[in-house]
Write an enzyme that holds these catalytic residues in place. Structure first.
Site, PDB file in Angstrom:
ATOM      1  CB  SER A 246      -0.556   0.355   1.699  1.00  0.00           C
ATOM      2  OG  SER A 246       0.142  -0.015   2.540  1.00  0.00           O
ATOM      3  CE  LYS A 247      -0.642   7.827  -2.837  1.00  0.00           C
ATOM      4  NZ  LYS A 247      -1.411   8.563  -3.676  1.00  0.00           N
TER       5      LYS A 247
END
Ligand code: GLU
Length: 476
Positions: A246-247
């Site tokens: 994930s970012k």
């Protein structure tokens, strides 16, 4: 001719999974003398996309994955930015309406909200499919807002995916999806089919999250009488068994990795192996080598786990193999930041080149050079070297005299003098080398041995550090 396309939405961020998609598309095209196309899919994007598109160009450029056609390089199938192509989509949708493969839907939000089940999901009930020709014309004439929906036919849809195999879906599970929104713009689901067809795309490579929409796309291709492309859906890239990259955790984008000191060519090599196995045990591939050996048969349908340890190892291998001048260009700014004293940075660079995973590792590795850290005398205790605090003190006292008397202060002279000391004391090498190494670095490990370190420091600093060691050990 094989034509693949990378169709990112400009989010300002190039996720590792997206970059992998681009890489495989590039390899499939290049392995077959085909063309790799960049298309920016910005129809759902409300924010300004210019900067975000720059991120895509820069990443592809840095990664060495160059597109043959795209918004910046042009090509005969442009425009390559979806929002600039909007004019044609409505006509295509109307063509489907004519053919009875799509229909106008005038249902308002209130009516659609009323169709929602407990989970908030509404499957359209085909209310407007029952409208008469006259009713439709009347509503169009009155400018009643409308969308155009795909009319999913009865039966089932089967297609082959190169990674996931044969897939069959019962059409009744699919909704009559919207092709044209009430603002006249196409949905992504419609635009991608039209664009892929108009751009003569032969192979569609994308994330497996699109697998469930693919039957709807195929029904559209059929409705138009167009050829269906070859599909290659890729499993997600995971952080571990259960979580996707994930970012938020700051390691999911190409730029994050570059910032952490990884080399573009090592990242690309690593990404190629995320879900693809070559036919040999070889793991190190240049982009050109990948073009030669990449084969979609080697793609796996199980999610790939992003292993930073493996990437770091691979990156270290690239650094080892790198030509020294190139390495020094990368290492010098980091060394200059960590070391302001007039030591020979080039020599230091030769010692660290084979010992680091990333360029950023240099900082920690050389942190003892500028200033001797405050260390515990326990570092002198080493079972294998047969050293303890007592014999270390004895060694350092003799080493001090030895260094003071040494005229030539290069690696060879220092090494020979230490060997002499070993002989004189009738001990094993380690008994002499370990305490000197420890006194010079103040760390349990160092990028080079005692003589190399002494050469870097020069006589004065070497003597000062040995004296410090004597002082510390004398207090034990
Ligand atoms: N714009 C889509 C995305 O960024 C691309 C999907 C496709 O390749 O068809 O996920």
């Amino acid at each position: 001719m094989i034509r693949t396309r990378f169709a990112p939405s400009p989010t300002g961020y190039m996720h590792i999974g997206n970059l992998r998609t681009a890489l495989y598309e590039y390899l499939i095209a290049k392995a077959n003398n085909g063309k790799f196309i960049l298309r920016i899919e910005d129809t759902d994007q409300e924010r300004l996309v210019e900067d975000a598109t720059e991120v895509i160009y820069n990443t592809l450029k840095m990664a060495g994955i160059q597109h043959d056609e795209g918004p910046d390089v042009g090509g005969e199938y442009g425009p390559y930015i979806q929002s600039q192509r909007k004019s044609g989509y409505l006509d295509y949708a109307k063509e489907l309406v004519e053919k009875g493969e799509a229909y106008y839907c005038f249902c308002d939000k209130e009516r659609l909200d009323g169709l929602k089940n407990d989970g908030g999901i509404a499957k359209y009930d085909r209310h407007c499919l029952g409208l008469s020709k006259e009713e439709i014309e009347e509503k169009l004439k009155n400018n009643t807002p409308y969308v155009i929906r795909q009319k999913i036919k009865e039966g089932s849809t089967t297609f082959v995916d190169e990674v996931y195999g044969d897939i069959t879906v019962e059409n009744e599970e699919m909704e009559d999806q919207i092709l044209i929104k009430s603002d006249g713009l196409p949905t992504y689901n419609f635009a991608n089919v039209i664009d892929d067809h108009l751009m003569n795309i032969t192979h569609v490579v994308r994330g497996s999250e699109y697998l469930s929409s693919t039957p709807k796309y195929n029904l559209l291709y059929d409705a138009f009488g167009w050829d269906i492309p070859t599909y290659i859906h890729l499993p997600p890239v995971m952080k571990n068994q259960t979580e996707k990259l994930s970012k938020r955790n700051g390691d999911a984008s190409f730029q994050d990795l570059i910032d952490k000191g990884y080399l573009p060519e090592a990242i690309i090599n690593y990404i190629a192996l995320l879900g693809w196995s070559p036919s040999t045990n070889e793991e190190i591939f240049t982009l050109d080598e990948l073009i030669k050996c990449f084969d979609i048969k080697g793609l796996s349908k199980s999610p790939a786990i992003f292993d930073i340890v493996k990437l770091t190892w691979l990156n270290g291998e690239y650094i080892k193999k790198m030509d020294f001048d190139k390495f020094y260009t990368l290492a010098k700014p980091v060394l200059e930041k960590a070391i302001t004293k007039p030591y020979n940075l080039e020599k230091i660079a030769t010692h660290i080149k084979t010992r680091i995973g990333t360029i950023n590792d240099i900082t920690d590795m050389v942190d003892f050079i500028e200033n001797l850290p405050d260390y515990s005398t326990e570092l002198y205790i080493h079972k294998k070297m047969k050293t303890d605090e007592k014999n270390s003190l004895e060694v350092l006292k003799k080493a001090l005299v030895m260094f003071e008397n040494l005229e030539k202060f290069d690696n060879d002279s220092i090494y020979n003098a230490m060997t002499e000391l070993v002989k004189e004391m009738e001990v094993k090498n380690g008994v002499v080398l370990w305490p000197i190494r420890t006194a010079l670095s103040g760390k349990p490990s160092s990028p080079c041995g005692a003589s190399e370190m002494a050469e870097i420091f020069g006589k004065e600093e070497t003597i000062a550090r040995i004296k410090k060691g004597i002082e510390k050990l004398s207090e034990v």
